[in-house]
Design a protein around this motif. Structure first.
Motif, PDB file in Angstrom:
ATOM      1  N   GLY A 118       0.776  -1.234   0.000  1.00 16.69           N
ATOM      2  CA  GLY A 118       0.000   0.000   0.000  1.00 16.69           C
ATOM      3  C   GLY A 118       0.806   1.282   0.000  1.00 16.69           C
ATOM      4  N   ILE A 119       2.032   1.225  -0.477  1.00 16.76           N
ATOM      5  CA  ILE A 119       2.889   2.411  -0.481  1.00 16.76           C
ATOM      6  C   ILE A 119       2.566   3.250  -1.717  1.00 16.76           C
ATOM      7  CG2 ILE A 119       5.278   3.231  -0.600  1.00 16.76           C
ATOM      8  CD1 ILE A 119       5.968   0.552   0.925  1.00 16.76           C
ATOM      9  N   THR A 120       2.323   4.527  -1.510  1.00 13.78           N
ATOM     10  CA  THR A 120       1.920   5.423  -2.584  1.00 13.78           C
ATOM     11  C   THR A 120       2.933   6.556  -2.752  1.00 13.78           C
ATOM     12  OG1 THR A 120       0.664   6.907  -1.141  1.00 13.78           O
ATOM     13  CG2 THR A 120      -0.486   4.962  -2.002  1.00 13.78           C
ATOM     14  N   GLU A 121       2.704   7.373  -3.783  1.00 10.69           N
ATOM     15  CA  GLU A 121       3.554   8.547  -3.999  1.00 10.69           C
ATOM     16  C   GLU A 121       3.522   9.467  -2.782  1.00 10.69           C
ATOM     17  OE1 GLU A 121       2.250  10.476  -7.544  1.00 10.69           O
ATOM     18  OE2 GLU A 121       2.358   8.656  -8.768  1.00 10.69           O
ATOM     19  N   GLU A 122       2.362   9.519  -2.142  1.00 11.94           N
ATOM     20  CA  GLU A 122       2.195  10.419  -1.004  1.00 11.94           C
ATOM     21  C   GLU A 122       2.888   9.915   0.255  1.00 11.94           C
ATOM     22  OE1 GLU A 122      -0.298  11.285  -4.134  1.00 11.94           O
ATOM     23  OE2 GLU A 122      -0.390   9.394  -3.008  1.00 11.94           O
ATOM     24  N   THR A 123       3.050   8.591   0.384  1.00 11.52           N
ATOM     25  CA  THR A 123       3.594   8.034   1.635  1.00 11.52           C
ATOM     26  C   THR A 123       5.028   7.526   1.511  1.00 11.52           C
ATOM     27  OG1 THR A 123       2.726   5.812   1.148  1.00 11.52           O
ATOM     28  CG2 THR A 123       1.291   7.331   2.358  1.00 11.52           C
ATOM     29  N   ILE A 124       5.546   7.414   0.298  1.00  6.59           N
ATOM     30  CA  ILE A 124       6.821   6.716   0.113  1.00  6.59           C
ATOM     31  C   ILE A 124       7.987   7.430   0.800  1.00  6.59           C
ATOM     32  CG2 ILE A 124       7.398   7.791  -2.112  1.00  6.59           C
ATOM     33  CD1 ILE A 124       8.445   4.991  -2.976  1.00  6.59           C
ATOM     34  N   ARG A 125       7.973   8.750   0.835  1.00  4.69           N
ATOM     35  CA  ARG A 125       9.059   9.475   1.489  1.00  4.69           C
ATOM     36  C   ARG A 125       9.063   9.201   2.988  1.00  4.69           C
ATOM     37  NH1 ARG A 125      13.854  12.170   0.029  1.00  4.69           N
ATOM     38  NH2 ARG A 125      14.612  13.078   1.969  1.00  4.69           N
ATOM     39  N   GLU A 126       7.891   9.235   3.595  1.00  9.54           N
ATOM     40  CA  GLU A 126       7.784   8.971   5.027  1.00  9.54           C
ATOM     41  C   GLU A 126       8.229   7.550   5.349  1.00  9.54           C
ATOM     42  OE1 GLU A 126       4.537   9.444   8.694  1.00  9.54           O
ATOM     43  OE2 GLU A 126       3.870   9.518   6.591  1.00  9.54           O
ATOM     44  N   VAL A 127       7.871   6.612   4.487  1.00  9.45           N
ATOM     45  CA  VAL A 127       8.306   5.229   4.671  1.00  9.45           C
ATOM     46  C   VAL A 127       9.826   5.126   4.581  1.00  9.45           C
ATOM     47  CG1 VAL A 127       8.287   2.926   3.623  1.00  9.45           C
ATOM     48  CG2 VAL A 127       6.152   4.199   3.866  1.00  9.45           C
ATOM     49  N   ALA A 128      10.419   5.786   3.592  1.00  4.93           N
ATOM     50  CA  ALA A 128      11.871   5.750   3.415  1.00  4.93           C
ATOM     51  C   ALA A 128      12.590   6.321   4.637  1.00  4.93           C
ATOM     52  CB  ALA A 128      12.263   6.515   2.161  1.00  4.93           C
ATOM     53  N   GLU A 129      11.997   7.329   5.255  1.00  2.00           N
ATOM     54  CA  GLU A 129      12.637   7.987   6.395  1.00  2.00           C
ATOM     55  C   GLU A 129      12.551   7.180   7.681  1.00  2.00           C
ATOM     56  OE1 GLU A 129      10.710  11.795   6.276  1.00  2.00           O
ATOM     57  OE2 GLU A 129      12.202  12.631   4.867  1.00  2.00           O
ATOM     58  N   THR A 130      11.869   6.018   7.649  1.00  2.00           N
ATOM     59  CA  THR A 130      11.837   5.142   8.833  1.00  2.00           C
ATOM     60  C   THR A 130      13.151   4.388   9.002  1.00  2.00           C
ATOM     61  OG1 THR A 130      10.942   3.230   7.637  1.00  2.00           O
ATOM     62  CG2 THR A 130       9.349   4.800   8.558  1.00  2.00           C
ATOM     63  N   GLY A 131      13.973   4.393   7.942  1.00  2.00           N
ATOM     64  CA  GLY A 131      15.259   3.703   8.020  1.00  2.00           C
ATOM     65  C   GLY A 131      15.285   2.354   7.339  1.00  2.00           C
ATOM     66  N   VAL A 132      14.217   1.990   6.620  1.00  2.00           N
ATOM     67  CA  VAL A 132      14.219   0.704   5.912  1.00  2.00           C
ATOM     68  C   VAL A 132      15.250   0.724   4.785  1.00  2.00           C
ATOM     69  CG1 VAL A 132      11.830   0.101   6.448  1.00  2.00           C
ATOM     70  CG2 VAL A 132      12.340   1.477   4.404  1.00  2.00           C
ATOM     71  N   ASP A 133      15.764  -0.458   4.467  1.00  2.00           N
ATOM     72  CA  ASP A 133      16.763  -0.572   3.401  1.00  2.00           C
ATOM     73  C   ASP A 133      16.136  -0.554   2.012  1.00  2.00           C
ATOM     74  OD1 ASP A 133      19.071  -0.977   5.158  1.00  2.00           O
ATOM     75  OD2 ASP A 133      18.136  -2.896   5.635  1.00  2.00           O
ATOM     76  N   PHE A 134      14.954  -1.173   1.888  1.00  2.00           N
ATOM     77  CA  PHE A 134      14.305  -1.308   0.593  1.00  2.00           C
ATOM     78  C   PHE A 134      12.814  -0.993   0.706  1.00  2.00           C
ATOM     79  CE2 PHE A 134      17.886  -4.284   0.545  1.00  2.00           C
ATOM     80  CZ  PHE A 134      18.531  -3.917  -0.624  1.00  2.00           C
ATOM     81  N   ILE A 135      12.252  -0.521  -0.387  1.00  2.00           N
ATOM     82  CA  ILE A 135      10.804  -0.310  -0.489  1.00  2.00           C
ATOM     83  C   ILE A 135      10.342  -0.967  -1.781  1.00  2.00           C
ATOM     84  CG2 ILE A 135       8.940   1.369  -0.647  1.00  2.00           C
ATOM     85  CD1 ILE A 135      10.785   3.406   0.708  1.00  2.00           C
ATOM     86  N   SER A 136       9.468  -1.956  -1.667  1.00  2.00           N
ATOM     87  CA  SER A 136       8.973  -2.633  -2.868  1.00  2.00           C
ATOM     88  C   SER A 136       7.615  -2.061  -3.258  1.00  2.00           C
ATOM     89  CB  SER A 136       8.883  -4.145  -2.645  1.00  2.00           C
ATOM     90  OG  SER A 136       8.103  -4.457  -1.511  1.00  2.00           O
ATOM     91  N   VAL A 137       7.487  -1.794  -4.563  1.00  2.00           N
ATOM     92  CA  VAL A 137       6.273  -1.165  -5.070  1.00  2.00           C
ATOM     93  C   VAL A 137       5.797  -1.921  -6.317  1.00  2.00           C
ATOM     94  CG1 VAL A 137       5.260   0.959  -5.986  1.00  2.00           C
ATOM     95  CG2 VAL A 137       7.017   1.088  -4.206  1.00  2.00           C
ATOM     96  N   GLY A 138       4.712  -2.642  -6.188  1.00  2.00           N
ATOM     97  CA  GLY A 138       4.177  -3.402  -7.312  1.00  2.00           C
ATOM     98  C   GLY A 138       3.717  -2.527  -8.460  1.00  2.00           C
ATOM     99  N   ALA A 139       3.315  -1.284  -8.140  1.00  2.00           N
ATOM    100  CA  ALA A 139       2.810  -0.374  -9.172  1.00  2.00           C
ATOM    101  C   ALA A 139       3.856  -0.017 -10.210  1.00  2.00           C
ATOM    102  CB  ALA A 139       2.278   0.906  -8.521  1.00  2.00           C
ATOM    103  N   LEU A 140       5.122  -0.258  -9.917  1.00  2.00           N
ATOM    104  CA  LEU A 140       6.172   0.021 -10.903  1.00  2.00           C
ATOM    105  C   LEU A 140       5.919  -0.721 -12.202  1.00  2.00           C
ATOM    106  CD1 LEU A 140       9.548  -0.162  -8.902  1.00  2.00           C
ATOM    107  CD2 LEU A 140       8.303   1.874  -9.648  1.00  2.00           C
ATOM    108  N   THR A 141       5.359  -1.910 -12.100  1.00  2.00           N
ATOM    109  CA  THR A 141       5.151  -2.728 -13.295  1.00  2.00           C
ATOM    110  C   THR A 141       3.688  -3.033 -13.601  1.00  2.00           C
ATOM    111  OG1 THR A 141       5.597  -4.690 -11.933  1.00  2.00           O
ATOM    112  CG2 THR A 141       7.422  -3.821 -13.238  1.00  2.00           C
TER     113      THR A 141
END
Length: 286
Positions: free
Chosen positions: A249-272
């Motif tokens: 459920g990661i969106t354009e609006e939330t992806i920055r906040e998710v990245a700032e949690t310190g995770v190494d990777f973010i997977s996004v099915g919408a890419l494809t």
């Protein structure tokens, strides 16, 4: 450096299957209307803004249709494009150019759309240290090109298929009876089969995160559908012992906040699975 799944054989086999699907026993429109010895030229016109992808693949396609076709590349894969740009020109037998046209466009339009969206999402998390991953939510028989486009757009490929990495998702965990049971059964299976595959396990709660850490013998912990606050807490609990991946459920609006949690990777099915193709056109010119 090309991804390992891009071999001469894999690309050749893809093109052969695609041409068999499209051409069948002959491109009768071109064979009927165009003299066999007619020579012509065409150029690839860009009709939208984004990131170009599939130029190298186009070269393989033209060569497969007619090795005598001459391709002059003006813009390389990964180039920023805008409406009105010319990506390349192709010269040679007119019939061959027409036969290759639709396969080239179908591949390049979708690949460019994927590369463009990958580039955009990557820009949203720039400077955080998190890397953008694709998923297996791809088009059957077109996965190779879609994952290639992700790389061209600046993203990172996740596992290619079910065979090159173990990912224990929620259904695996539930069917196995829990996190510990799923991991230990997998470790036993890999040992018995003599397979050296990395294990990733999906977690939905902090208790599952703790259980995965306590069980050990894994490579990465996925944090699935967690809020950024919960994700930040999970990253702290993991403490760098294992790689971390945010998903769900990661969106354009939330992806920055998710990245700032310190995770190494973010997977996004919408890419494809949810991209808009870039409009391209192959046009004859004098």
């Amino acid at each position: 450096m090309k991804p390992t799944y891009l071999t001469e054989n894999s690309i050749r086999d893809f093109i052969a299957a695609a041409l068999a699907e499209d051409v069948g026993d002959g491109d009768h429109s071109s064979l009927a209307a165009i003299p066999a010895d007619a020579q012509n030229q065409a150029r690839l016109l860009v009709k939208g803004d984004g990131i170009l992808a599939g130029v190298e693949l186009a070269g393989y396609i033209f060569k497969a249709v007619d090795p005598a076709l001459q391709l002059e590349v003006l813009l390389q894969d990964g180039a920023e494009i805008k409406k009105g740009d010319v990506a390349f020109t192709v010269k040679g037998k007119a019939q061959a150019i027409l036969t290759a046209e639709r396969l080239v466009l179908n591949c390049m339009q979708r690949m460019s759309g994927i590369a463009s969206y990958t580039h955009y999402l990557s820009s949203l998390i720039a400077g955080t240290g998190a890397k953008l991953l694709d998923t297996r939510k791809t088009t059957p028989n077109f996965r190779m090109m879609e994952k290639w486009a992700v790389v061209i757009g600046g993203g990172t490929n996740h596992r290619y298929g079910l065979y090159d990495m173990v990912m224990l998702k929620d259904n695996h965990v539930d069917y196995a009876g829990g996190i510990r049971e799923a991991i230990t059964a997998t470790q036993k299976y890999l040992a018995e089969k003599g397979k050296d595959l990395k294990i990733e396990v999906e977690t939905r709660t902090l208790d599952e995160v703790r259980e995965a850490i306590e069980t050990g013998g894994i490579y990465r912990i996925m944090l699935d559908n967690m809020s950024p606050a919960l994700m930040r807490e999970a990253v702290a609990i993991i403490g760098g012992k294992y790689e971390t991946e945010a998903s769900g459920g990661i969106t354009e609006e939330t992806i920055r906040e998710v990245a700032e949690t310190g995770v190494d990777f973010i997977s996004v099915g919408a890419l494809t699975h949810s991209i808009k193709s870039i409009d391209l056109s192959l046009k004859a010119y004098k």
